[in-house]
Design a protein around this motif. Structure first.
Motif, PDB file in Angstrom:
ATOM      1  N   GLN A  50       0.817  -1.222   0.000  1.00 47.00           N
ATOM      2  CA  GLN A  50       0.000   0.000   0.000  1.00 47.00           C
ATOM      3  C   GLN A  50       0.842   1.259   0.000  1.00 47.00           C
ATOM      4  OE1 GLN A  50      -2.576  -1.562   3.428  1.00 47.00           O
ATOM      5  NE2 GLN A  50      -4.013  -0.329   2.236  1.00 47.00           N
ATOM      6  N   CYS A  98     -10.628  -0.335   3.528  1.00 45.35           N
ATOM      7  CA  CYS A  98      -9.207  -0.400   3.215  1.00 45.35           C
ATOM      8  C   CYS A  98      -8.709   0.996   2.889  1.00 45.35           C
ATOM      9  CB  CYS A  98      -9.002  -1.331   2.016  1.00 45.35           C
ATOM     10  SG  CYS A  98      -7.281  -1.497   1.529  1.00 45.35           S
ATOM     11  N   LEU A  99      -7.519   1.331   3.406  1.00 42.89           N
ATOM     12  CA  LEU A  99      -6.983   2.679   3.170  1.00 42.89           C
ATOM     13  C   LEU A  99      -6.739   2.940   1.689  1.00 42.89           C
ATOM     14  CD1 LEU A  99      -4.445   2.794   6.131  1.00 42.89           C
ATOM     15  CD2 LEU A  99      -6.659   3.944   5.995  1.00 42.89           C
ATOM     16  N   HIS A 140      -7.026  -9.804   6.010  1.00 38.55           N
ATOM     17  CA  HIS A 140      -7.155  -8.659   5.091  1.00 38.55           C
ATOM     18  C   HIS A 140      -5.769  -8.144   4.694  1.00 38.55           C
ATOM     19  CE1 HIS A 140      -8.981  -4.698   3.725  1.00 38.55           C
ATOM     20  NE2 HIS A 140      -7.703  -4.410   3.821  1.00 38.55           N
ATOM     21  N   GLU A 141      -4.910  -7.935   5.689  1.00 42.21           N
ATOM     22  CA  GLU A 141      -3.567  -7.414   5.389  1.00 42.21           C
ATOM     23  C   GLU A 141      -2.749  -8.423   4.592  1.00 42.21           C
ATOM     24  OE1 GLU A 141      -3.144  -4.370   5.725  1.00 42.21           O
ATOM     25  OE2 GLU A 141      -4.922  -4.109   6.963  1.00 42.21           O
ATOM     26  N   HIS A 144      -3.165  -8.407   0.908  1.00 38.85           N
ATOM     27  CA  HIS A 144      -2.393  -7.380   0.187  1.00 38.85           C
ATOM     28  C   HIS A 144      -1.059  -7.941  -0.318  1.00 38.85           C
ATOM     29  CE1 HIS A 144      -4.749  -3.732   0.564  1.00 38.85           C
ATOM     30  NE2 HIS A 144      -4.914  -3.913   1.855  1.00 38.85           N
TER      31      HIS A 144
HETATM   32 NI    NI Z   1      -6.387  -2.951   3.003  1.00 35.94          NI
END
Ligand code: NI
Length: 190
Positions: A50, A98-99, A140-141, A144
């Motif tokens: 990210q 999510c950012l 979730h992380e 990524h």
């Molecule tokens: Ni995320």
């Protein structure tokens, strides 16, 4: 330092990230910056892709959930070279955001329990089990690191309904309180 967050559509978010070794340059500064960025953006997790690093590293601080789940008090961790080796338990829905995908919150189905292997910043190896909200945030992380975003896990109907909003995010047609890099915005244009 607060780092800019790559928005939906950025190619780094779609890569399978690679393991790092002990000599990774600027490692401890990077972890500090990731926590700083995560707190600044009011997130509970942030993965290296990210912030445009295609490496298997993510940080979480899920203590904000301690109000409802007291066992999460002080749950702040760094996961390096993580591998989820097992997932089990009934699939449960939980509202995720999510950012990199601002302003979109959707119920995502995931198993309730995981077993994960990883290194901490002192390079101690861990093999641990997590359940409930902790397993949720970690999954979730972890996604990524494999180039997967939570919106990929929605039903095709939900995906269709979100198509325009996702396109708007990639093009920067959205107001966000933190600094983001929008992949479809041409250089020189805000
Ligand atoms: Ni995320």
């Amino acid at each position: 330092m607060v780092l800019p967050v790559k928005a939906y559509g950025h190619p780094t978010l779609r890569k399978v990230a690679e393991d790092i070794d002990k000599d990774y340059e600027g490692f401890s500064q990077l972890i500090d910056d990731m926590f700083e960025t995560m707190y600044h953006t009011i997130g509970v997790g942030l993965a290296a892709p990210q912030i445009n690093r295609s490496i298997r590293l993510f940080v979480v601080d899920i203590s904000p959930y301690a109000e409802d789940y007291p066992e999460l008090d002080g749950f702040k961790k760094v996961f390096i070279n993580a591998q989820i080796t097992e997932r089990w338990g009934e699939e449960e829905l939980f509202n995720e955001g999510c950012l990199s995908v601002p302003d979109i919150h959707e119920d995502v189905s995931r198993p309730t329990s995981i077993k994960i292997e990883y290194y901490d910043p002192e390079w101690n190896f861990h093999q641990e089990e997590y359940h409930g909200v902790a397993a949720r945030v970690i999954q979730h992380e972890y996604d990524h690191l494999d180039g997967i975003l939570f919106v990929d896990r929605l039903t095709s109907l939900r995906k269709t309904l979100l198509k325009k909003r996702l396109k708007d995010i990639a093009h920067g047609n959205i107001s966000v309180k933190y600094r983001m890099i929008f992949p479809k915005v041409k250089k020189g244009k805000k």
